[in-house]
Design a protein around this motif. Sequence first.
Motif, PDB file in Angstrom:
ATOM      1  N   LEU A 143     -77.462  34.100 -43.664  1.00 33.98           N
ATOM      2  CA  LEU A 143     -77.831  33.836 -42.287  1.00 33.98           C
ATOM      3  C   LEU A 143     -77.285  34.963 -41.405  1.00 33.98           C
ATOM      4  O   LEU A 143     -76.168  35.426 -41.616  1.00 33.98           O
ATOM      5  N   LEU A 144     -78.090  35.390 -40.429  1.00 34.17           N
ATOM      6  CA  LEU A 144     -77.715  36.564 -39.627  1.00 34.17           C
ATOM      7  C   LEU A 144     -77.945  36.296 -38.150  1.00 34.17           C
ATOM      8  O   LEU A 144     -79.022  35.852 -37.754  1.00 34.17           O
ATOM      9  N   SER A 145     -76.937  36.588 -37.352  1.00 37.94           N
ATOM     10  CA  SER A 145     -77.038  36.477 -35.894  1.00 37.94           C
ATOM     11  C   SER A 145     -76.599  37.785 -35.257  1.00 37.94           C
ATOM     12  O   SER A 145     -75.803  38.532 -35.824  1.00 37.94           O
ATOM     13  N   THR A 146     -77.126  38.044 -34.055  1.00 41.85           N
ATOM     14  CA  THR A 146     -76.653  39.177 -33.272  1.00 41.85           C
ATOM     15  C   THR A 146     -75.960  38.658 -32.019  1.00 41.85           C
ATOM     16  O   THR A 146     -76.337  37.622 -31.470  1.00 41.85           O
ATOM     17  N   ALA A 147     -74.934  39.385 -31.594  1.00 42.39           N
ATOM     18  CA  ALA A 147     -74.106  38.970 -30.458  1.00 42.39           C
ATOM     19  C   ALA A 147     -74.137  40.058 -29.405  1.00 42.39           C
ATOM     20  O   ALA A 147     -73.765  41.205 -29.677  1.00 42.39           O
ATOM     21  N   ARG A 148     -74.582  39.705 -28.197  1.00 38.47           N
ATOM     22  CA  ARG A 148     -74.767  40.665 -27.120  1.00 38.47           C
ATOM     23  C   ARG A 148     -73.693  40.464 -26.053  1.00 38.47           C
ATOM     24  O   ARG A 148     -73.685  39.463 -25.340  1.00 38.47           O
ATOM     25  N   ALA A 149     -72.779  41.406 -25.971  1.00 38.79           N
ATOM     26  CA  ALA A 149     -71.708  41.366 -24.973  1.00 38.79           C
ATOM     27  C   ALA A 149     -71.373  42.795 -24.610  1.00 38.79           C
ATOM     28  O   ALA A 149     -71.645  43.729 -25.373  1.00 38.79           O
ATOM     29  N   GLY A 150     -70.788  42.981 -23.443  1.00 42.40           N
ATOM     30  CA  GLY A 150     -70.441  44.335 -23.039  1.00 42.40           C
ATOM     31  C   GLY A 150     -69.407  44.348 -21.940  1.00 42.40           C
ATOM     32  O   GLY A 150     -68.992  43.311 -21.450  1.00 42.40           O
ATOM     33  N   ASN A 151     -69.005  45.583 -21.578  1.00 40.85           N
ATOM     34  CA  ASN A 151     -68.001  45.775 -20.536  1.00 40.85           C
ATOM     35  C   ASN A 151     -66.758  44.938 -20.819  1.00 40.85           C
ATOM     36  O   ASN A 151     -66.263  44.197 -19.978  1.00 40.85           O
ATOM     37  N   VAL A 152     -66.307  45.080 -22.054  1.00 43.85           N
ATOM     38  CA  VAL A 152     -65.143  44.343 -22.528  1.00 43.85           C
ATOM     39  C   VAL A 152     -63.885  45.127 -22.172  1.00 43.85           C
ATOM     40  O   VAL A 152     -63.801  46.337 -22.390  1.00 43.85           O
ATOM     41  N   ILE A 153     -62.916  44.438 -21.616  1.00 46.40           N
ATOM     42  CA  ILE A 153     -61.651  45.074 -21.250  1.00 46.40           C
ATOM     43  C   ILE A 153     -60.500  44.297 -21.882  1.00 46.40           C
ATOM     44  O   ILE A 153     -60.685  43.218 -22.434  1.00 46.40           O
ATOM     45  N   GLY A 154     -59.315  44.866 -21.790  1.00 49.23           N
ATOM     46  CA  GLY A 154     -58.134  44.243 -22.367  1.00 49.23           C
ATOM     47  C   GLY A 154     -57.188  45.310 -22.861  1.00 49.23           C
ATOM     48  O   GLY A 154     -57.529  46.503 -22.910  1.00 49.23           O
ATOM     49  N   GLY A 155     -56.012  44.904 -23.263  1.00 50.86           N
ATOM     50  CA  GLY A 155     -55.024  45.854 -23.722  1.00 50.86           C
ATOM     51  C   GLY A 155     -55.437  46.574 -24.990  1.00 50.86           C
ATOM     52  O   GLY A 155     -56.111  46.002 -25.847  1.00 50.86           O
ATOM     53  N   GLY A 156     -55.045  47.836 -25.099  1.00 55.63           N
ATOM     54  CA  GLY A 156     -55.265  48.574 -26.335  1.00 55.63           C
ATOM     55  C   GLY A 156     -56.504  49.428 -26.386  1.00 55.63           C
ATOM     56  O   GLY A 156     -56.809  50.001 -27.431  1.00 55.63           O
ATOM     57  N   ASP A 157     -57.233  49.535 -25.292  1.00 58.30           N
ATOM     58  CA  ASP A 157     -58.423  50.390 -25.266  1.00 58.30           C
ATOM     59  C   ASP A 157     -58.054  51.721 -24.610  1.00 58.30           C
ATOM     60  O   ASP A 157     -57.652  51.755 -23.448  1.00 58.30           O
ATOM     61  N   TRP A 158     -58.214  52.801 -25.362  1.00 62.20           N
ATOM     62  CA  TRP A 158     -57.986  54.146 -24.819  1.00 62.20           C
ATOM     63  C   TRP A 158     -59.235  55.018 -24.978  1.00 62.20           C
ATOM     64  O   TRP A 158     -59.143  56.236 -25.051  1.00 62.20           O
ATOM     65  N   SER A 159     -60.412  54.392 -25.018  1.00 59.70           N
ATOM     66  CA  SER A 159     -61.648  55.142 -25.219  1.00 59.70           C
ATOM     67  C   SER A 159     -61.924  56.078 -24.047  1.00 59.70           C
ATOM     68  O   SER A 159     -61.501  55.827 -22.915  1.00 59.70           O
ATOM     69  N   GLU A 160     -62.663  57.143 -24.315  1.00 57.74           N
ATOM     70  CA  GLU A 160     -63.035  58.080 -23.267  1.00 57.74           C
ATOM     71  C   GLU A 160     -64.151  57.481 -22.408  1.00 57.74           C
ATOM     72  O   GLU A 160     -64.957  56.681 -22.870  1.00 57.74           O
ATOM     73  N   ASP A 161     -64.185  57.883 -21.137  1.00 65.85           N
ATOM     74  CA  ASP A 161     -65.274  57.525 -20.233  1.00 65.85           C
ATOM     75  C   ASP A 161     -65.489  56.029 -20.115  1.00 65.85           C
ATOM     76  O   ASP A 161     -66.625  55.560 -20.027  1.00 65.85           O
ATOM     77  N   ARG A 162     -64.406  55.258 -20.148  1.00 67.29           N
ATOM     78  CA  ARG A 162     -64.478  53.833 -19.843  1.00 67.29           C
ATOM     79  C   ARG A 162     -63.553  53.567 -18.672  1.00 67.29           C
ATOM     80  O   ARG A 162     -62.454  54.124 -18.595  1.00 67.29           O
ATOM     81  N   LEU A 163     -63.987  52.669 -17.799  1.00 67.33           N
ATOM     82  CA  LEU A 163     -63.300  52.507 -16.527  1.00 67.33           C
ATOM     83  C   LEU A 163     -61.838  52.116 -16.676  1.00 67.33           C
ATOM     84  O   LEU A 163     -60.952  52.765 -16.128  1.00 67.33           O
ATOM     85  N   VAL A 164     -61.569  51.026 -17.379  1.00 69.05           N
ATOM     86  CA  VAL A 164     -60.192  50.541 -17.452  1.00 69.05           C
ATOM     87  C   VAL A 164     -59.274  51.536 -18.167  1.00 69.05           C
ATOM     88  O   VAL A 164     -58.178  51.830 -17.657  1.00 69.05           O
ATOM     89  N   PRO A 165     -59.653  52.091 -19.326  1.00 66.27           N
ATOM     90  CA  PRO A 165     -58.794  53.133 -19.902  1.00 66.27           C
ATOM     91  C   PRO A 165     -58.577  54.317 -18.963  1.00 66.27           C
ATOM     92  O   PRO A 165     -57.467  54.879 -18.911  1.00 66.27           O
ATOM     93  N   ASP A 166     -59.621  54.706 -18.220  1.00 63.94           N
ATOM     94  CA  ASP A 166     -59.460  55.795 -17.251  1.00 63.94           C
ATOM     95  C   ASP A 166     -58.455  55.407 -16.161  1.00 63.94           C
ATOM     96  O   ASP A 166     -57.623  56.218 -15.734  1.00 63.94           O
TER      97      ASP A 166
END
Length: 363
Positions: free
Chosen positions: A188-211
């Motif tokens: 069985l297969l499902s897809t999950a659509r979510a975005g603009n996730v924030i929280g501790g531990g994100d240091w990605s480039e060009d993302r608002l909260v890490p910036d």
Amino acid sequence: MEDLALNTMFGGAYAGRRVLVTGHTGFKGSWLCLWLVTLGAKVTGLALEPDTAPAHWSLLDLNEVNDLRVDLRDGPSVHRALAQIQPEIVFHLAAQPLVRRSYREPLLTFDTNVMGLMHLLEAVRSTRSVQAVVNATTDKVYLEQVTDGGYREDHPLGGHDPYSTSKACAELLSDCYRKSFFAETGPLLSTARAGNVIGGGDWSEDRLVPDIVRAASSKQILRIRNPDAVRPWQHVLEPLSGYLRLGQLLLAGKQVEGPWNFGPTPDATMSVGTLAAQMQAQWAGLQVEPQPGDHPYEAKTLQLDCSKAQRELGWRAIWNAEDTLGHTIEWYRAYYERNELLSTANLHSYTHAARAARLDWTV
């Protein structure tokens, strides 16, 4: 002492289960591994090396996780890994997830997000142990249009930038495999659509909260692009609870296949400028101003209608905007000011809030 609120969530569905998490060295993947370990799962992660320093995955030091370095673009290696692991459920989070990078590297983005998924699904086809697959895509898969109350799962797919388009392709590919190869014998297969996730531990480039975090920790001025863009901001644990709820029901054989939206409480859908101002109010010394000039196109407004998940999965967001921002800022300040990691404490706080809201998904 063990925390029963943690251990009994999702009805014990993951205790002793062989679980594969792709992209486990990334932001969301590392948080998912932490949660699965507390639920008693036998977790294997399949990913590249962390692409930031510091990295949440490295800080967690989860020795309980079988940590494999495999590139999803390498089909034979993916097949060998699944044959070795024999997972019962797969959470697919590995991706090139950055919009601006997708403009710079479109071939890499499509190769990872589309062909990487195809290699994984082909490996799943030949691994009889797999009962369920949860493929995490994004809220950006929708064709941009004016909506009443946000995008629903039956809205048309689209994409403007390479990242969004690659994830819309991933949705179509998932639907293809579900109908063409998995309909009779599974998984069985499902897809999950979510975005603009924030929280501790994100240091990605060009993302608002890490910036924002980088600017605050270095006492520099943060210049933000597209301050009027509206996004559904949510703490990382919110969509992960949706993924885990989906997996729980899929493992039980429930007919919850297909796409699902996981978004925040209504008050957490706000503009980039508003979010930056609220974080500025909670972190002394943070200075924010608009960044002039032309920027790659990004959707003006993103908002999800999550009524389907609430109605059919019994899922809804738990933390409001104040909770989300408060826990996020607290995590980073503890890390930078006291060298303290609050990930497990955040998970405890979230699961206790879920139980208080009667949303521990024990059935």
